[in-house]
Scaffold this motif. Sequence first.
Motif, mmCIF file in Angstrom:
data_model
loop_
_atom_site.group_PDB
_atom_site.id
_atom_site.type_symbol
_atom_site.label_atom_id
_atom_site.label_comp_id
_atom_site.label_asym_id
_atom_site.label_seq_id
_atom_site.Cartn_x
_atom_site.Cartn_y
_atom_site.Cartn_z
ATOM 1 N N ASP A 252 0.832 -1.205 0.000
ATOM 2 C CA ASP A 252 0.000 0.000 0.000
ATOM 3 C C ASP A 252 0.867 1.255 0.000
ATOM 4 N N GLU A 253 0.221 2.422 -0.004
ATOM 5 C CA GLU A 253 0.944 3.686 -0.128
ATOM 6 C C GLU A 253 1.846 3.976 1.067
ATOM 7 N N ASP A 254 1.576 3.328 2.204
ATOM 8 C CA ASP A 254 2.430 3.513 3.379
ATOM 9 C C ASP A 254 3.643 2.591 3.361
ATOM 10 N N GLY A 255 3.660 1.638 2.417
ATOM 11 C CA GLY A 255 4.798 0.734 2.307
ATOM 12 C C GLY A 255 4.571 -0.630 2.931
ATOM 13 N N TYR A 256 3.334 -0.921 3.366
ATOM 14 C CA TYR A 256 3.046 -2.197 4.025
ATOM 15 C C TYR A 256 2.485 -3.224 3.045
ATOM 16 N N LEU A 257 2.872 -4.470 3.237
ATOM 17 C CA LEU A 257 2.365 -5.571 2.418
ATOM 18 C C LEU A 257 0.990 -5.966 2.933
ATOM 19 N N LYS A 258 -0.022 -5.868 2.081
ATOM 20 C CA LYS A 258 -1.402 -6.086 2.515
ATOM 21 C C LYS A 258 -1.946 -7.471 2.176
ATOM 22 N N ALA A 259 -1.181 -8.286 1.465
ATOM 23 C CA ALA A 259 -1.628 -9.645 1.131
ATOM 24 C C ALA A 259 -0.849 -10.650 1.971
ATOM 25 N N THR A 260 -1.485 -11.774 2.308
ATOM 26 C CA THR A 260 -0.818 -12.817 3.076
ATOM 27 C C THR A 260 0.062 -13.661 2.155
#
Length: 471
Positions: free
Chosen positions: A148-156
């Motif tokens: 995401d735009e914050d740099g976090y991985l959002k999928a498992t």
Amino acid sequence: MGLEQRTDLRLTQKLALTPQLQLQLKLLQLPQLELSQYIQLELMENPILELDEETENIQENEVSSEEYEEPVAVDKLEKIMIDEYFAERADDGRDLGYFNPGVEEKPSFELFYSTTTDLWEHLLWQLRLSKAPDKIRAVAEVVIGNIDEDGYLKATEEEIAKMSDTDNETVKQAIALVQEFDPAGVAARDIKECLILQIKALGLGDTLVQSFIEEHLEDIKKKKYENIAKRFGISIDEVIKSVKIIEKLEPRPGRNFSKTQVNIPVPDVYVTKVEGEYQIILNDEGIPKLRLSKIYRELFTEKNLPVQEKKYLREKFKNAVELLRSIEQRNKTIYRVTESLVKFQKEFFDKGVSYVKPLNLKDIAQDLGLHESTISRVTSNKYLACEHGLFNFRFFFSNALSSNHGGISTTLVKDLIQKIINEENHTNPLSDKEISDMLKKQGIDIARRTVAKYREELKIPPKPLRKLKNY
């Protein structure tokens, strides 16, 4: 042992993406404003492309199942007629509904332009420089597409494995590869992992600083330094020294890579109800309309044109046609995905947020006969506007939780947590345990830890900080 020559026949698999496919995947990933910027750059670099200022708004057509024509062969480029090419826009019979609200003056493109590198592009650039095996690089691209735009991985890891048709071990290696990229902390799953990645990048791995993050992050948030000092048998001053290092870390590593200065996201798709049926309109406002230059097309057919110049024009002509086709393919795919989404989430569009259903990328992929990675790209960093508000496409995708009413969407649970906190007494905020108990009374069995996880994903601080900041 003597040397000998012999011929062996071996069957191997190698991932190969054609330039055309690479372009299609790239454009599919881009939200509206970034697509506009990309087209502007292509206009400056390719003389075959020019603005089509005479293009009228696309009119509504009846739906049919006809497919687009096959790509034009390079050796027949000189025979392409511009009017014939743009007639293909309606080949599949769909109303791709480009949105153009009227003749009023539009904001200047420069208002949205920024020279800051996009996070996704920055990560892909590093991936291209990587010497990792092709298999890992291919999965790493899927990983980047789910950041995401914050740099976090959002999928498992499991979701990425399904999208990539690979095993979990390969996914782990791909995630680890991306986590080595700049900015430090990117591709983390939570704040703790994000901070630990940054600590390791500073050469402070396996130190007290890392131990504080792993075991006492909540105590640091609440400034309970005595607990930490007692646990490690050190002075409070030593604890504070480590805490100062942690406070300088970036909890949102993607923050400095935002391309736009606009606070309100721009919808990529509008869904409106007309005479009982939902109409899908792609927002084309601000996207330059392109056409192939007649002047350069005629120049290309000149018999006395030098070989080198003709070769140059042929290449530019090919690139121009590929770009136009890729834009059309992107719009068609976004339209189809939105159409499927409306079908699966019809109750949401009819009644509102409380009726959003559990849904995953695989459901849409199977419905459309597309790969999950394609759906992932379409729904990444894009927004849908409807009568209930403006929503990120990923809002509509969530797992199911058990409740007295059957399966319930995690998106709905997060919305309930948000509402509970919005309505709480700000002088005496609710704890995660109290929120969990309130949800159980509504028939939603959810643990305190899960409430804390969803609260963090909603970027809502814990009880002590909400009281302190009068959140």
